[in-house]
Design an enzyme around this catalytic site. Structure first.
Site, PDB file in Angstrom:
ATOM      1  N   GLU A  54     161.266  36.029  51.805  1.00  0.00           N
ATOM      2  CA  GLU A  54     161.080  36.879  50.620  1.00  0.00           C
ATOM      3  C   GLU A  54     161.459  36.071  49.380  1.00  0.00           C
ATOM      4  O   GLU A  54     162.498  35.407  49.377  1.00  0.00           O
ATOM      5  CB  GLU A  54     161.940  38.137  50.766  1.00  0.00           C
ATOM      6  N   ASP A 104     150.876  41.757  48.383  1.00  0.00           N
ATOM      7  CA  ASP A 104     150.256  42.015  47.080  1.00  0.00           C
ATOM      8  C   ASP A 104     148.785  41.585  47.175  1.00  0.00           C
ATOM      9  O   ASP A 104     148.515  40.428  47.480  1.00  0.00           O
ATOM     10  CB  ASP A 104     150.970  41.188  45.988  1.00  0.00           C
ATOM     11  N   LYS A 108     142.425  41.844  40.835  1.00  0.00           N
ATOM     12  CA  LYS A 108     141.520  41.329  39.798  1.00  0.00           C
ATOM     13  C   LYS A 108     141.004  39.940  40.182  1.00  0.00           C
ATOM     14  O   LYS A 108     141.778  39.103  40.638  1.00  0.00           O
ATOM     15  CB  LYS A 108     142.266  41.227  38.460  1.00  0.00           C
ATOM     16  N   ASP A 140     146.464  48.048  52.843  1.00  0.00           N
ATOM     17  CA  ASP A 140     145.766  49.267  52.435  1.00  0.00           C
ATOM     18  C   ASP A 140     144.592  48.899  51.528  1.00  0.00           C
ATOM     19  O   ASP A 140     143.894  49.783  51.043  1.00  0.00           O
ATOM     20  CB  ASP A 140     146.708  50.176  51.639  1.00  0.00           C
TER      21      ASP A 140
HETATM   22  C1  SAM Z   1     153.940  44.748  48.466  1.00  0.00           C
HETATM   23  S1  SAM Z   1     155.454  44.132  49.037  1.00  0.00           S
HETATM   24  C2  SAM Z   1     155.388  44.459  50.806  1.00  0.00           C
HETATM   25  C3  SAM Z   1     156.737  44.353  51.453  1.00  0.00           C
HETATM   26  C4  SAM Z   1     156.755  44.579  52.958  1.00  0.00           C
HETATM   27  N1  SAM Z   1     155.986  43.591  53.661  1.00  0.00           N
HETATM   28  C5  SAM Z   1     156.289  45.968  53.295  1.00  0.00           C
HETATM   29  O1  SAM Z   1     155.196  46.095  53.882  1.00  0.00           O
HETATM   30  O2  SAM Z   1     157.009  46.914  52.997  1.00  0.00           O
HETATM   31  C6  SAM Z   1     155.175  42.383  48.978  1.00  0.00           C
HETATM   32  C7  SAM Z   1     156.470  41.591  49.097  1.00  0.00           C
HETATM   33  O3  SAM Z   1     156.140  40.214  49.228  1.00  0.00           O
HETATM   34  C8  SAM Z   1     156.934  39.453  48.340  1.00  0.00           C
HETATM   35  N2  SAM Z   1     156.128  38.266  48.020  1.00  0.00           N
HETATM   36  C9  SAM Z   1     154.972  38.250  47.341  1.00  0.00           C
HETATM   37  N3  SAM Z   1     154.461  37.005  47.302  1.00  0.00           N
HETATM   38  C10 SAM Z   1     155.339  36.225  48.000  1.00  0.00           C
HETATM   39  C11 SAM Z   1     155.366  34.858  48.319  1.00  0.00           C
HETATM   40  N4  SAM Z   1     154.372  34.041  47.918  1.00  0.00           N
HETATM   41  N5  SAM Z   1     156.397  34.381  49.025  1.00  0.00           N
HETATM   42  C12 SAM Z   1     157.400  35.214  49.423  1.00  0.00           C
HETATM   43  N6  SAM Z   1     157.429  36.529  49.158  1.00  0.00           N
HETATM   44  C13 SAM Z   1     156.402  37.027  48.455  1.00  0.00           C
HETATM   45  C14 SAM Z   1     157.196  40.362  47.164  1.00  0.00           C
HETATM   46  O4  SAM Z   1     158.338  39.981  46.446  1.00  0.00           O
HETATM   47  C15 SAM Z   1     157.348  41.708  47.868  1.00  0.00           C
HETATM   48  O5  SAM Z   1     158.687  41.941  48.257  1.00  0.00           O
END
Ligand code: SAM
Length: 194
Positions: A54, A104, A108, A140
């Site tokens: 994370e 994420d 866009k 999703d």
């Molecule tokens: C939308 S959340 C989903 C969290 C978890 N996987 C869930 O399903 O509840 C995306 C998570 O990935 C982390 N994140 C996004 N890009 C990342 C990266 N390149 N390396 C590490 N963490 C990342 C974000 O900080 C966030 O906590």
């Protein structure tokens, strides 16, 4: 051993035994967020080792304190960027399962380059997985689902497989949020080819 894995050097690779103090393979949750999935899956399989990656410090701290409160000896968390960690800091063939849950989607078009999965990362995933390793992906977002499936299938390094134990697969924090809003969930499982 502390739950937070703080790499002493960001310019070398680490094996599972060094991260966990035991074992030869682990499972990795990429972008583990607050760790809801990680806690549940680690309790479900106490015989397996789970590493949460994370990039946000606050979330990673939460993951580690949740694991400590639950007394989970099979969980570690590392604050790192997922691609860098997989590409430069993990020993090849050290991961049995990569969990990539509700990332994420960067919807866009001008942000598509920020998506973790790109054609170029597929050989990295292949290298870090054990010979029978797999990627488990859930989202999703229909557009990102198609994007990831296309990247995985075009590379020819993985085989799409049925996800037979999906019913017992724990929900993640974001999954619960999206499901409560009635959003459709897309799931894909890819097995590493030799
Ligand atoms: C939308 S959340 C989903 C969290 C978890 N996987 C869930 O399903 O509840 C995306 C998570 O990935 C982390 N994140 C996004 N890009 C990342 C990266 N390149 N390396 C590490 N963490 C990342 C974000 O900080 C966030 O906590």
């Amino acid at each position: 051993m502390p739950t937070a894995f703080i790499p002493p050097d960001y310019f070398r690779r680490y094996g599972v035994a060094e991260i966990f103090g035991r074992g030869a393979e682990c499972e990795v949750d990429l972008g583990c967020g607050d760790g809801g999935f990680l806690m549940a899956v680690a309790q479900q399989h106490p015989d397996r080792l789970y590493l949460g990656v994370e990039r946000l410090l606050g979330r990673l701290r939460k993951v580690c304190s949740r694991a400590d409160r639950l007394g989970l000896q099979n969980v570690r968390g590392v604050r790192a960027e997922s691609r860098y960690f997989l590409e430069w800091m993990l020993e090849p063939a050290s991961v049995r399962r990569l969990h990539y849950l509700f990332p994420d989607p960067w919807p866009k078009e001008k942000h598509h380059k920020k998506r973790l999965v790109q054609k170029e990362i597929v050989p990295v995933l292949h290298r870090v997985l054990t010979p029978e390793g797999e990627l488990l992906f859930r989202t999703d977002h229909a557009g990102y689902y198609e994007w990831v499936c296309e990247c995985m299938e075009d590379a020819g390094l993985f085989e799409r497989a049925e996800w037979t134990d999906l019913d017992s697969y724990p929900s993640s924090d974001f999954q619960r949020q999206w499901e409560s809003q009635g959003r459709l969930i897309y799931s894909a499982r890819y097995i590493r080819k030799a």
